[in-house]
Every structure is written in C-alpha cells, then in structure tokens.
Design an enzyme around this catalytic site. Structure first.
Site, short mmCIF file in Angstrom:
data_model
loop_
_atom_site.label_atom_id
_atom_site.label_comp_id
_atom_site.label_asym_id
_atom_site.label_seq_id
_atom_site.Cartn_x
_atom_site.Cartn_y
_atom_site.Cartn_z
N SER A 185 -96.37 18.67 1.60
CA SER A 185 -97.39 19.43 0.88
C SER A 185 -98.51 18.51 0.36
O SER A 185 -99.13 17.81 1.16
CB SER A 185 -96.69 20.19 -0.26
OG SER A 185 -97.52 21.18 -0.75
N ASP A 227 -96.59 30.29 6.42
CA ASP A 227 -96.63 29.47 5.21
C ASP A 227 -97.74 30.01 4.32
O ASP A 227 -98.91 29.97 4.67
CB ASP A 227 -96.91 28.00 5.59
CG ASP A 227 -96.88 27.08 4.38
OD1 ASP A 227 -96.98 27.58 3.24
OD2 ASP A 227 -96.76 25.86 4.58
N HIS A 271 -92.71 27.18 2.99
CA HIS A 271 -93.49 25.96 2.77
C HIS A 271 -92.60 24.73 2.63
O HIS A 271 -93.10 23.62 2.51
CB HIS A 271 -94.34 26.13 1.50
CG HIS A 271 -95.31 25.03 1.27
ND1 HIS A 271 -96.33 24.71 2.15
CD2 HIS A 271 -95.43 24.16 0.24
CE1 HIS A 271 -97.03 23.69 1.67
NE2 HIS A 271 -96.50 23.33 0.52
#
Lengths: 269, 373
Positions: free
Chosen positions: A97, A219, A247
């Site tokens: 991320s 996502d 995610h």
C-alpha cells in the site's frame, strides 16, 4: 543516532537463512505482523528484514517527530536509515500500500540500496484529479479521519496487546504476546494524512529499478485503473493482476502472493 | 442458504462475509435498513455498503484485525444506504469456520443517538486538548519572558553586593544579597514551571544511553557537597560497583538526582546525614537518596508527586517550593522507562528511590573495554 539506535527505534527484526536481503515495509494502519503469513516462504533463501515505521507497532514513540513524518519522505528516511544501519545493497524492497510509494522515494534517493521493488496495491495518489482517477474525493478521506477519531476513543483497549492466535494457520500460531497496529491516535491520523493526501505521480518516472506491481481484483483502495497507471508511468515495471480481492492479499491470499513474488524473482534473477 | 426466522427479524443487521469480502448471508433487517432486497445484497462485496472512507478503514484496520485476532468488538462503522445516506452503526464481528469455509459474522446495531453523544464527546475532547496545548504554550512563553529580566536583576544585584559598583555598607550589602536570593528562588520556580509545561506537552525529548551509576552519583555529589556542608550535614556516597550501568538520559538523570538531593538538604535539620546508594534489582538499578530529615506523613506520601502540591504550610514558609520538582522528576524517570518512589518515617527521615532499566551485559562489556583500552 548510531546503527543500534536505528534498529531499536524501528523495532527491526532479521530472520531467514539466505544472504540476499529482502526488506518488508508494512502499510498504513498496521505493523510488521502483517507479513507473518508470507515470510516463512522466503526464510530459506533470503535474509528478511522486518521493521515498524516510527509511530507504528513497537517502534520507539519517543522518536516520533511530527514534522519529519508529515510527508512520506520521513517514512522513506526510516527505510534508508535501516538500509544504512545494516549496510544493505541490492535489497529487494517489498512494500504494501503506502509503502510502495515510500519504496519509490527511497529507491530514487539511494538507488544502490535496492535491486527490485515489489509493490502490493500501490497508489501514487488516492484523490481524483484532472484526468486522473485515484478513487477518492477529499471529503472521503475526511470521512476516514472521522471514523478513525471515533474508533480511537476506545482504541487503546481495542488494540491492547492480546494473545494473538492465528485461527487460520495454527502451525504458525505460537501464542505471542503482541500488540497490533499503531496505538497512538494522533500519530495514526497524521500517517493517514501523509498517505492519503500525498501525490507521488511525478516520482514514478525517476525509478531505475525493475518492479513488480501486485494488483488485487476489486481493490477499493487502489483500483485496477490506478495499478495500470503505475505500470504505465513506472519504467521497467511488471503488472500482475491477482485473483485475490481486497487490499491485503498477503493476509487474505498468502499463497497466491507468495507464488507471484517467487515467480517474479525467479524471472528477475 | 436459509436464515433462521428469528435472525431474519432480529433488531440488528446481520451479514456473513467470505474472506474475499463477498456477502454470503444477509438478514432482512439489514436489507431493509439499507433499502435493498436480500437478493440484491447477496454476492456483492461488503464494500458496496460502506462509504468510501469506510472502505479504507475496513481494509486498513477492520480486515487485518479480524484476520489476525479473529474478533472485533464495538467498532464504529457507517453503512451507506441505497439512496446514499450514511447510517452510523456499531459493529461486532467474529471469524468462524462454517461449512468448510472461513467466514466473518457481523452484527450491526444502529446508534443514531449515541452517535450524537459521541459527537459531543469528541468535540469536548478536542477542545480540552487544544486548551491544554494553549496552556502549555502560555506557561512556557511566560516562563521564558520572565526569566530573561530576572537573570539580569540577579546578576546586577550579585555584582552590586560584591562591591562592583562601589563600596556598600552592611545594610546595603544585605539588601542586595536579599534581592539576589529572591531572584534565585524565582528563577528556580520559573525553571520548574517551564520544565513542567514542557513535560506536560511531551516536548522534552529523552535520549537514554548507557551510563555508569557510579559516575552519575559522583557528579551530583560534587554539585551539592558545599551546600550540604554549609547546612551542617554529612553527605555520604556508597561506592557503587563499576558494572552497574543504567540506561538513562544523562542530563535528565542528573536533574532528578539534584532535585532529590536539594530537597534532602532543605528538609534535614543541622547535624543530620544524607546518603546516596545504588544496587541492582532484577534487570534494573535502584539509586537511593536517604536522609535523616523531618520525613513525610504517610497520608501525604503519594501526593508529593502531584504537581503544585505543598505539604505542611508551616514547613513551606521556611522551605519555599511549589512542589513541581518531584512531579517533574517522576515524569522524567517514567519517560526513561523507570520509576521514582518515596518511603518515609516522619521524624526520622525519607528514602527516595530512582529505579531505572539496567543496560544489558553487552553494553557493560563495551564500557569495560573503553575503560581498559
């Protein structure tokens, strides 16, 4: 600050029996525990470096400096400090991320430290812009901050250290007394602002290392269009769209994540 | 899959979600709360009934928590209805194994009124936080601004008392010394207030390093020996073992020790004794300041660490002090991962114990090497 201080500050853990370094950078909201489902697969062949950003997990909260961590550059400096403390060269950087962009910043600043970047769910900008679909509007992020504020009222007890059982993988489930995620609401809020208000689109073109983009289906944080954008702008990148949804494929679909990383590293070497 | 009729009409929303976020079971209460039919919701991703900020929160906080802990309780989550309104709810969720599959069962309880109370609470907390910050800023600014002219007054009064501006008679010299003494007392007070304001706002950085207890004690002893002798007190220090190494910030530890020693000198009558000792205690090191002073009544022992606490008013006329020193000292000790404790027998004396983490054996060896090389 000497090398030992850095390792202590960032709660650095080194595991594995290999020599080639592989550094794992956790995303917003959690700490190095997030990697525990996939690290065992790489222990035989690599030297794995796990850490918590200052302000997360078991890092030294006294070392938190609001101005340093107001932007992702401060987090990139944490990565570079660790690389320097361990004298890492040609490391494989795995970032989840927001850490994908932290890796981009670190790799641009000290390219010799990294050989490859593996990005799980990267997004160079979360907020929509002229001709760019990041997936969110500014009020959406305000909504996230509000949710965090409300939940952090009871956050301390909610995330207090507990006996962490691993319901899915009992074989890994040594009952560890672990704290989970960051526990200081003010720091978490600033990390959220640094993450979701960032714009790193301009940094992608300057990355010299080859990279792998692991893009989940469906996502909601980093949608497919964003993954495709990163792939277009990042020279030498490989885009792999996973069956995994959500995610956090390293949590939800560890096998597929491991296989994708292995396959990429096999080809890259 | 059929849902038990009671669950279907239970006064809370229920949904069972697969690991990939797909909704596998939904009760009618939830469907009608959101303005959908059950058939519409089944098979959708849970994220479709969350507002965008909520989706991020789910992915970055809720899902990892459920995956790692298997349970989440009392989470505030907003649900988005078909027509785009958000309903505040309280979520309890647990991961279970059902029909050979890992699922997460979620219960959503509407909390419209509580939501308003929480708004008020949050608002009040923010106000209190900003008031506290403003207070700390004001205190620190005020102490700085008063300290500068005060230092000048103290300096000039001292010079004048010493005859730097011409000869003074005894009365004038005594007056100048009086001014100087009062200034010193005010400066000490200002420093305490400034220190407390900084500690309160978390702005005092603490940098613990390995320190030999013996060296720290020797330095503090040098600084107070003269004052102790002037007060007619015996000052003794135990010879600490060289291998007693603590992890502490040198300046902060010195500050605590000086504060304890100054207090001991202040509250020990002429002819008394003050002793500093140190000893290991598990993985920690205890440094003790023991005096034969007036002591502290049992009921006031814990209160002495509270800011702005004064004990016996008669004592305070003689020994002025706002009681900030001990509050600061304890906060500093705690900031270094240690503790400050007091024991006392009124009439025969007090013992203050600074407990600090011991530096590990490897560090000791390193210090040893430095000494021998």
């Amino acid at each position: 600050m000497n090398d030992d201080d850095v390792l202590q500050r960032n709660n650095v853990k080194i595991i594995g029996r290999g020599t080639r370094p592989m550094i794992f950078a956790h995303g917003f909201g959690c700490d190095q525990n997030m990697w525990r489902f996939i690290t065992p697969a790489f222990e035989d062949d690599y030297r794995l470096i796990l850490f918590d950003y200052v302000g997360s997990g078991k890092s030294d909260l006294n070392a938190y400096d609001p101005s340093r961590y107001a932007t992702l550059q401060g987090y990139a400096q944490d990565v570079l400090d660790i690389c320097a403390a361990l004298d890492l060269h040609d490391a494989i950087f795995v970032g989840h991320s927001v850490s994908a962009m932290v890796g981009v910043l670190a790799a641009k600043q000290e390219p010799e430290r990294f050989s490859n970047l593996i990005m799980i769910g990267p997004s160079p900008r979360y907020i929509n812009d002229d001709g760019y679909a990041g997936g969110f509007e500014r009020p959406d992020i305000e909504g996230l901050l509000d949710l965090m504020d409300r939940n952090y009222i009871g956050w301390a007890s909610f995330l207090a250290p507990v006996i962490m059982k691993n319901p899915d993988r009992p074989e890994l489930g040594a009952e560890l007394q672990e704290s989970f995620c960051s526990t200081d609401p003010k720091i978490a809020r600033r990390f959220a602002e640094a993450t979701f208000f960032a714009d790193n689109r301009g940094d992608l073109a300057g990355v010299a290392q080859p990279s792998l983009i692991l893009q989940c289906s469906e996502d909601a944080i980093a949608p497919l269009e964003v993954g495709q954008y990163v792939h277009r702008e990042l020279p030498g990148s490989t885009l792999r769209v996973m069956k995994a949804t959500g995610h956090c494929p390293h949590l939800s679909h560890p096998e597929e994540t491991i296989e994708a990383i292995r396959e990429y590293l096999g080809r890259a070497s | 899959m059929t849902i038990h009729p009671v669950l279907d009409t239970a006064p809370c929303g229920y949904v069972s979600v697969a690991d990939d976020g797909t909704m596998l079971e939904v009760n009618l209460t939830l469907a009608s709360m959101l303005g959908y039919t059950r058939a519409e919701l089944l098979g959708w991703h849970l994220q479709k009934i969350l507002p965008p900020g909520g989706r991020i929160f789910y992915q970055t906080h809720v899902f990892p928590l459920l995956k790692m802990h298997g349970i989440a309780e009392e989470l505030y989550v907003a649900l988005r209805t078909r027509d785009g309104n958000d309903i505040p709810t309280l979520l309890n969720a647990a991961r279970r194994e059902r029909d050979g599959q890992r699922v997460t069962d979620c219960i959503f309880v509407r909390m419209l009124q509580r939501h308003e109370f929480e708004d008020q609470l949050l608002q009040a907390r923010r106000l209190a936080e900003s008031a506290n910050e403003a207070k700390a800023k004001f205190l620190s600014m005020m102490s700085h601004d008063i300290r500068t002219p005060l230092t000048a007054i103290a300096g000039y009064a001292g010079l004048a008392a010493g005859g730097a501006f011409g000869p003074l008679n005894d009365e004038q010299r005594a007056a100048m010394q009086g001014i100087r003494g009062a200034c010193d007392e005010l400066l000490r007070l200002m420093n305490d207030i400034l220190g407390f304001a900084q500690l309160d706002s978390g702005r005092i950085p603490v940098h613990p390093v390995p320190l030999r207890a013996r060296e720290v004690i020797a330095r503090a002893e040098t600084l107070v020996r003269l004052r102790a002798e002037e007060s007619g007190l015996t000052l003794r220090t135990d010879t600490c073992d060289d291998d007693l190494v603590v992890r502490a910030d040198p300046e902060r530890l010195q500050q605590i020790l000086l504060n304890l020693l100054t207090n001991a000198i202040k509250f020990t009558p002429h002819g008394g004794a003050i002793e500093i000792t140190c000893e290991p205690h598990d993985a920690r090191v205890c440094i003790r300041v023991r005096d034969t002073g007036i002591g502290i009544p049992r009921e006031q022992l814990e209160r002495i660490f509270d800011p702005f606490v004064q004990l016996d008013p008669i004592v305070d006329v003689v020994h002025r002090g706002v009681g900030l020193g001990l509050a600061i000292s304890r906060d500093l000790a705690r900031a270094m991962g240690g503790e400050l404790r007091a024991e006392s027998t009124p009439g025969s004396g007090s013992v203050f114990t600074i407990e600090l983490p011991a530096a590990d054996a490897a560090v000791n060896a390193l210090l040893e090497q430095e000494t021998t090389s």
